[in-house]
Design an enzyme around this catalytic site. Structure first.
Site, mmCIF file in Angstrom:
data_model
loop_
_atom_site.group_PDB
_atom_site.id
_atom_site.type_symbol
_atom_site.label_atom_id
_atom_site.label_comp_id
_atom_site.label_asym_id
_atom_site.label_seq_id
_atom_site.Cartn_x
_atom_site.Cartn_y
_atom_site.Cartn_z
ATOM 1 N N ASP A 262 0.886 -1.139 -0.021
ATOM 2 C CA ASP A 262 -0.066 -0.189 -0.156
ATOM 3 C C ASP A 262 0.932 1.247 0.031
ATOM 4 O O ASP A 262 2.146 1.178 0.090
ATOM 5 C CB ASP A 262 -0.980 0.087 1.157
HETATM 6 C C1 GLC Z 1 -4.242 4.595 -0.110
HETATM 7 C C2 GLC Z 1 -5.145 3.302 0.447
HETATM 8 C C3 GLC Z 1 -5.231 2.278 -0.903
HETATM 9 C C4 GLC Z 1 -5.017 3.046 -2.093
HETATM 10 C C5 GLC Z 1 -3.570 3.520 -2.169
HETATM 11 C C6 GLC Z 1 -3.148 4.176 -3.690
HETATM 12 O O1 GLC Z 1 -3.512 4.642 1.160
HETATM 13 O O2 GLC Z 1 -4.875 2.578 1.424
HETATM 14 O O3 GLC Z 1 -6.677 1.731 -0.978
HETATM 15 O O4 GLC Z 1 -5.292 1.971 -3.263
HETATM 16 O O5 GLC Z 1 -3.250 4.409 -1.072
HETATM 17 O O6 GLC Z 1 -3.899 5.404 -3.470
#
Ligand code: GLC
Length: 742
Positions: A262
């Site tokens: 993430d």
């Molecule tokens: C965010 C979220 C995730 C998202 C990622 C990219 O923090 O937790 O769901 O896809 O970053 O934006």
């Protein structure tokens, strides 16, 4: 490209080129003028690694994608195309209701069609991968990200997981479609206290019974990618969890696709106190099986050192690079690095009328009618009754929720727009009455720019003017429609709340309207179940609209004026009060169930200051008219392992309206070596039934589906009796027993 050629390409890459494929950067690296002093400096990686990075986050648009891809390929010694990945969770430019509303449709078939449309829109804009569907099971609406989930039931979520993955990936073979990257693996939805990014402690049986099935369904449906969670499961951050990723996902489930971290979650392994430093974080993540480092410098700056120190093997790096190159190859990027990107296609695909029509249908099916006293709804289109539409959402265009990051709320049909298409303008008035939120501290905590705060919070003079205008309109009206709800910034990621009420300024206006003693039809816009107890008691009718998406206004007007008979059924319990949370319908009976215990009324499982039951249970929703569940028949009372429980439910539409009914079948394993939920959804069918019609709805349930996971995580199915329930929600009482014999 053939597998052998791909292998030769991998073998020809330098170590830096390999590491580059495992790094994902965001748009500013490809759009900013001088990245050296900007994003590159702040992230702390070399220009060389920027040029070699293998994928991009949230850059979309055919023209922009083509430009970035062309520039990238020009720089590369080995022309390895970039992968364009984006957050497209519930629609690209044509936005559906938030997934918690999608969950209330109980219509996986429609959802597959809708996600197929989304993939068509976004692939035309050059996107290759979407970070969706989010498959976290949720039981606590204090958590802002319940917005992104389809709800609290593992089986229902699994149906939607398959539908979304199939819809997104269907057209991949012909160079369109989107690769699905399911998230957040795993158990993020059980964040303690509903507090964002908080830890989750889940027993192995609960994890396998409830939190993992939707991910498994998506993997079995062929999801191309998985995003590791940034939160901890039983003390281990998902991004460094070798048991979860390498053992469970890859070895037990056979997933051979790409795992991505993430946002900056590899670096955050240090913050968790799980990694000593960024290099250690890189070692732990690559060892766990995370292939791509999203927006952190750990892989870019650490993998080479780790290799030189012998703390990781080049084989580990090669495996990760092979999975990334294989994904690019599967998508045909080596043959056509622009894949579906086409300005011409974009112009036809985005927000096309057929896509809007599907979105309108999804919004219709997502909206849940929670109360309809004296059948005040549907409203007649031709009547002399005057309607005052009042409230901050009466003509609000921001109905798409915070995670529709690529959409434009100006494309939205507002409630007022929808009503105007149904009524002659002399029969309705529209007035805001008050802002959504007037709490400046709320906006200040995010450092919101003064200009933007001013746009959200009217001056006191304006507020008084709006209030007076609304009360004047209400005084002249026969019926009031009160359009209220939480601010989009109060929900979604980093939108955890401890009080799930309407903002006080809206409550004050509502109570002034109640004083007029006229029927009030309340429409609630929110990214979660709010505590509506007081609102419901003072409203004649109440519709839960969620953030209903681009076509929300049309769908609401269709329901208000009877052009669509509401069929939404809650996929998440609605609490009576916050103190009950977390809550879910598939709870255990305890040894002192409030309903059946022999103990006196005090010493049973209850609260002394609140009901224990939800305000509205999982599966609940009303429709216009009346329908009766008259019979549940189990074709056999005894079955053996491997057999199928055949049953049918008789329903009678004794009302005056044709309607959809979601016939739900639950069961309880009466005695088991691990206490089982009082009810567990095992099947459902969404059927259309005409006024006056009687229908027999047949169910065939493989007996093996009735098993459970024991404390060691082993699946068990034990002989004994099972009680089945049929009904229109999880309080279903029509029941029959079946015995599983040796
Ligand atoms: C965010 C979220 C995730 C998202 C990622 C990219 O923090 O937790 O769901 O896809 O970053 O934006």
């Amino acid at each position: 490209m053939k597998s052998q050629q791909l292998r030769q390409l991998l073998d020809s890459l330098s170590l830096d080129e390999k590491i580059g494929q495992l790094v994902q950067l965001s748009g500013e690296f490809y759009q900013a003028q001088n990245i050296a002093t900007g994003p590159q400096k702040s992230l702390g990686i070399t220009q060389n690694l920027v040029d070699l990075s293998g994928s991009v986050l949230n850059v979309t648009g055919a023209e922009q994608v083509k430009r970035v891809q062309e520039e990238h390929l020009k720089k590369s010694k080995h022309p390895i195309p970039l992968l364009f990945m984006a957050d497209i969770i519930y629609g690209y430019h044509t936005v559906y209701p938030i997934p918690l509303g999608i969950g209330a449709t109980w219509d996986p078939k429609l959802v597959e069609e809708a996600y197929h449309n989304t993939a068509d829109e976004a692939s035309a804009s050059g996107v290759d991968v979407t970070f969706a569907p989010m498959l976290d099971l949720v039981r606590d609406p204090r958590w802002g990200r319940v917005l992104e989930s389809t709800g609290e039931d593992a089986m229902l979520n699994s149906h939607f997981a398959r539908a979304m993955v199939n819809g997104l990936q269907k057209d991949l073979p012909n160079g369109r479609g989107l690769a699905a990257c399911i998230k957040h693996f795993a158990g993020y939805g059980a964040a303690e206290g509903g507090r964002e990014y908080n830890s989750a402690d889940i027993s192995l049986s609960n994890l396998k019974q409830n939190y993992l099935p939707a991910y498994r369904a998506a993997v079995d449906a062929g999801a191309k990618m998985v995003m590791a969670s940034l939160s901890t499961l039983n003390g281990v951050p998902g991004t460094g969890d070798q048991w979860l990723i390498d053992d469970m996902l890859r070895k037990q489930w056979g997933f051979d696709g790409v795992v991505i971290s993430d946002y900056a979650s590899i670096q955050e392994l240090v913050d968790h106190g799980f990694a000593r430093d960024r290099e250690d974080a890189a070692r732990l993540a690559i060892t766990a099986g995370v292939d791509i480092d999203m927006k952190s410098p750990c892989y870019a700056n650490g993998l080479k050192q780790l290799l030189n120190q012998g703390r990781i093997s080049e084989e580990k790096i090669n495996q990760a690079v092979w999975r990334v190159l294989s994904l690019k190859n599967d998508l045909g990027l080596f043959e056509n690095p622009f894949r579906g990107a086409s300005i011409e296609r974009e112009s036809h695909s985005i927000l096309s009328s057929d896509k809007r029509a599907v979105a309108r249908k999804m919004s219709q099916e997502a909206i849940v009618l929670l109360k309809n006293e004296d059948e005040v709804l549907p409203l007649a289109k031709q009547s002399n009754k005057k309607i005052a539409v009042i409230g901050p959402y009466s003509d609000e265009a921001d109905l798409i929720g915070l995670w529709a990051v690529h959409a434009d709320s100006n494309d939205t049909v507002t409630l007022a727009d929808g009503i105007k298409e149904k009524l002659n303008d002399s029969y309705y008035s529209i007035s805001k009455g008050t802002d959504i939120l007037r709490d400046k501290k709320f906006f200040d905590q995010f450092g919101t720019a003064e200009e933007s705060v001013k746009r959200s919070i009217s001056s006191n003079e304006e507020e008084i003017k709006q209030r007076q205008k609304s009360l004047k309109n209400a005084a002249k009206a026969d019926i009031i429609i009160f359009a209220c709800g939480e601010h989009p910034l109060q929900s979604s990621e980093a939108g955890s709340r401890v009080l799930l009420r309407l903002p006080q300024n809206q409550v004050d206006l509502f109570n002034e309207l109640v004083e007029l003693q006229k029927p009030i039809i309340t429409i609630v816009f929110s990214g979660r179940p709010l505590v509506l107890t007081d609102l419901v008691s003072k409203s004649s009718a109440l519709l839960q609209a969620w953030f209903p998406g681009t076509e929300g206004g049309h769908a609401l007007a269709d329901i208000l004026f009877g052009d669509y008979n509401p069929s939404g059924r809650l996929s998440m319990s609605m609490p009576y009060i916050e103190g009950q949370l977390p809550m879910h319908y598939d709870h255990l009976s305890t040894g002192r169930s409030e309903e059946t215990s022999q103990h006196n009324s005090r010493f049973v499982s209850r609260y002394v200051d609140s009901p224990s039951k939800p305000l509205f249970p999982f599966g609940f929703g009303l429709s216009y008219g009346e329908l009766v569940y008259s019979k549940l028949v189990m074709e056999r009372s005894q079955l053996k392992l491997g057999e199928t429980v055949e049953s049918y439910v008789t329903i009678n539409n004794i009302g005056n309206y044709n309607r959809y009914e979601v016939v739900q079948i639950y069961f309880h394993d009466d005695v088991a070596s691990v206490a089982q939920p009082v009810k567990r959804l095992v099947d459902f069918k969404r059927v259309f039934i005409k006024a006056g019609e009687t229908k027999q709805v047949k169910f065939s349930i493989p007996i093996n589906q009735l098993g459970f996971y024991d404390r060691k995580g082993n699946y068990q199915l034990e002989p004994g009796t099972f009680t089945f329930f049929a009904g229109s929600d999880s309080m279903a009482m029509l029941s029959e027993q079946v015995e599983l014999i040796q």
